[in-house]
Structure formats: structure tokens, C-alpha cells
Design an enzyme around this catalytic site. Structure first.
Site, PDB file in Angstrom:
ATOM      1  N   LYS A 100       0.840  -1.207   0.000  1.00  0.00           N
ATOM      2  CA  LYS A 100       0.000   0.000   0.000  1.00  0.00           C
ATOM      3  C   LYS A 100       0.878   1.262   0.000  1.00  0.00           C
ATOM      4  O   LYS A 100       0.592   2.219  -0.719  1.00  0.00           O
ATOM      5  CB  LYS A 100      -0.957  -0.014   1.208  1.00  0.00           C
ATOM      6  N   GLN A 124      -5.021  -1.729   9.419  1.00  0.00           N
ATOM      7  CA  GLN A 124      -4.897  -3.040   8.782  1.00  0.00           C
ATOM      8  C   GLN A 124      -5.478  -4.127   9.685  1.00  0.00           C
ATOM      9  O   GLN A 124      -5.180  -4.187  10.881  1.00  0.00           O
ATOM     10  CB  GLN A 124      -3.415  -3.329   8.468  1.00  0.00           C
ATOM     11  N   ASP A 160     -11.218   2.472   3.343  1.00  0.00           N
ATOM     12  CA  ASP A 160     -11.490   1.031   3.216  1.00  0.00           C
ATOM     13  C   ASP A 160     -12.974   0.762   2.939  1.00  0.00           C
ATOM     14  O   ASP A 160     -13.331  -0.337   2.492  1.00  0.00           O
ATOM     15  CB  ASP A 160     -11.132   0.312   4.525  1.00  0.00           C
TER      16      ASP A 160
HETATM   17  N1  GUN Z   1      -6.925  -7.034   5.769  1.00  0.00           N
HETATM   18  C1  GUN Z   1      -7.126  -7.743   4.629  1.00  0.00           C
HETATM   19  N2  GUN Z   1      -7.637  -6.945   3.661  1.00  0.00           N
HETATM   20  C2  GUN Z   1      -7.756  -5.712   4.216  1.00  0.00           C
HETATM   21  C3  GUN Z   1      -8.217  -4.466   3.704  1.00  0.00           C
HETATM   22  O1  GUN Z   1      -8.648  -4.325   2.554  1.00  0.00           O
HETATM   23  N3  GUN Z   1      -8.179  -3.420   4.577  1.00  0.00           N
HETATM   24  C4  GUN Z   1      -7.749  -3.547   5.849  1.00  0.00           C
HETATM   25  N4  GUN Z   1      -7.768  -2.468   6.641  1.00  0.00           N
HETATM   26  N5  GUN Z   1      -7.325  -4.694   6.352  1.00  0.00           N
HETATM   27  C5  GUN Z   1      -7.324  -5.773   5.524  1.00  0.00           C
END
Ligand code: GUN
Length: 292
Positions: free
Chosen positions: A52, A96, A119
């Protein structure tokens, strides 16, 4: 059979985002700024967050990574969220997941200001999505919609089978495919307790597999000419790989692919699109496009 190249599509979209960001900045506007909160040292989460941050660089965004050990208290993490909510320089942020068991993911998600929830996990965004209002849409379903659009795959009036009913993929995917302004499809949601799952799946024009079971979708479950989208990314042991594992999708690719009109590979299909859509949401947050 046509392969849907998520990696190339994501790269093209990131280049478009970067061009738009540089245009905004050249006119005196603000460079979008994403913050990511990472708790602990889970291998998968470390990789996702690293990717990211790299994607932010590729898009010309600022990024800030906030790391905490897995013994951080729930209250301390909620304080971090509150500070990010109030920081005017941060346009959007993510926490996350998964979080350590002593921290409620629901509480943390609900503490995020929905206007910065890139998200799309906050109940305000989930609810607005469900009734077709402008909102942040979670990245994986948005990435799949975008792939279908960019490959000019018709969805209106088509039969779609969504395998899986998770909050972040199955449920929003089914909602979006059903809505007139997105998929405009006829949607069936199949899950671990569905009767006649194989037969239902075999009737679908488009199969979206997000069930988290490696190679679950076999050739007998897919009709000739179907479009197959594979969301699965299970790590399976593989001694021939340097890191000791490979990613296996929910689809038995070698057996299913010859029957498909279009199919996404794993890796290189849905995965790269997910981070790319987080970037698109961050751009929208920076532009105050959805919530002013
Ligand atoms: N864990 C797995 N996929 C994601 C996501 O798209 N966003 C977040 N915050 N955590 C994750």
C-alpha cells in the site's frame, strides 16, 4: 479463453491517478495523504501494508505508516484513530486487519471518521453503499466491478453467483452486482450451507469466488463460456518457492480456464486491483469528492 490482467489494469489506473495528482498539485491543490496503521508483525499484513505504501508512491500520494506492537491496548489504538480523524493533513486512513484478539475490530472500525474511511468498512459507508448513495466502496468489490467494466464484460440481466458472504467481499459484491447503477444483474449468494451449490453455480454467467477454500471451484461447477473471477489468495506450502509458499485461488484454474470466456489468474488478477482501488478512494478523499 481470455485472461483478465489485473496487474496491467491496476498499473494503468495508477498511472491515471498519478497524472491527476500532478495536475492537482500543479494548480496549487493538496497532494492526497494516506495513513496506514499496522499492529503487530503478521506476515500477510506486513506485505499488504508495504504494498500500500509503494502504491502511494506510484500514485504521487504522501503516505504515513504508524506501527504499534501487538500489546497495544484497545484504548490506546482508539486514541490513535481519534488523532487521525482530527488531523487535517490526513485525507484518509486504514487500520490493517486482523487486529490482536484483545482489540475489537468493530469498535476500531466504528471509531474511524466515515469521511476518512477509504477502506469503506464503516457502517455509514456500508449502509450508503447498500442503498446506492455516494460512499467509499470497499476495495475488492470495487476492483472486480472495475475489471468487468474495463474488459467490457456485460453484466446487465446476467446471472451472477457470488460464492461467500463475508462483510468485505461477498456481501458488498452481491449488493453491487444487484444494483441498477452497477451490475444490474440477477444475483445468487452461495455459501458453506447452501443446498445444491454446485448446480446453482453451474447456471451462472458470472462466477465470483470468495469462499477462501483453495481450488474449490471445479470444472463441473462452471458453464461453458462463463466469466470467472477468483478472489481467493490462500497460502499453500510449496517447497519449490523461495518463501516456501504460493498463492492458490478459490478456482481450480487449469481445469476451469478452458471453459471460460474470461478468467482472472491468481496471482495477478483481483489482488493488484484491490490496492489500486484503495488508491482511487484516497484520491476521492483528497478531492473531497464524496464527503465535503
Ligand atoms: N486485511 C485484509 N484486507 C484488508 C483491507 O482491505 N483493509 C484492511 N484495513 N485490512 C485488511
Amino acid at each position: 479463453m481470455n485472461l483478465i490482467d489485473g496487474k496491467a489494469t491496476a498499473a494503468a489506473i495508477k498511472a491515471e491517478i498519478k497524472a491527476e495528482v500532478e495536475d492537482i498539485v500543479s494548480k496549487g491543490g493538496k497532494r492526497p495523504h494516506l495513513a496506514a496503521v499496522l499492529v503487530g508483525h503478521d506476515g500477510g499484513s506486513e506485505t499488504y501494508v508495504k504494498n500500500k505504501v509503494l502504491a502511494c508512491e506510484a500514485c504521487g500520494f504522501r503516505s504515513t505508516l504508524l506501527r504499534y506492537e501487538d500489546d497495544i491496548t484497545e484504548e490506546a489504538l482508539l486514541d490513535v484513530v481519534r488523532q487521525l480523524n482530527e488531523d487535517d493533513d490526513i485525507d484518509g486512513f486504514i487500520v490493517q486487519l486482523p487486529l490482536p484478539h484483545h482489540i475489537s475490530e468493530q469498535k476500531v472500525t466504528e471509531a474511524i471518521d466515515y469521511r476518512k474511511d477509504v477502506d469503506g468498512f464503516h457502517p455509514v459507508n456500508v449502509g450508503r453503499m447498500a442503498i446506492g448513495l455516494p460512499c467509499f466502496i470497499s476495495a475488492t468489490p470495487l476492483g472486480i466491478l472495475t475489471l468487468l467494466q474495463r474488459y467490457n464484460i456485460p453484466t446487465s440481466g446476467k446471472k451472477v453467483a457470488v460464492l461467500g458472504r463475508s462483510n468485505i467481499v461477498g456481501k458488498p459484491m452481491a449488493q453491487l452486482m444487484m444494483q441498477k447503477q452497477y451490475g444490474d444483474s440477477t444475483v445468487t449468494v452461495l455459501h458453506s450451507h447452501s443446498a445444491n451449490l454446485k448446480e446453482e453455480c453451474a447456471q451462472a454467467d458470472i462466477v465470483i469466488a470468495a469462499i477462501g477454500r483453495p481450488a474449490f471451484v471445479t470444472a463441473d461447477m462452471v458453464k461453458e463460456g462463463a466469466v470467472v473471477i477468483d478472489v481467493g489468495t490462500t497460502r499453500v506450502p510449496d517447497a519449490t518457492r523461495k518463501n516456501g509458499f504460493r498463492l492458490q485461488g478459490d478456482v481450480d484454474f487449469d481445469a476451469v480456464a478452458p471453459k471460460c470466456s474470461y478468467i482472472t489468474p491468481v496471482p495477478g488478477g483481483v489482488g493488484p486491483m484491490t490496492i489500486c482501488m484503495l488508491m482511487l478512494n484516497t484520491l476521492a478523499a483528497g478531492k473531497k469528492q464524496i464527503y465535503s
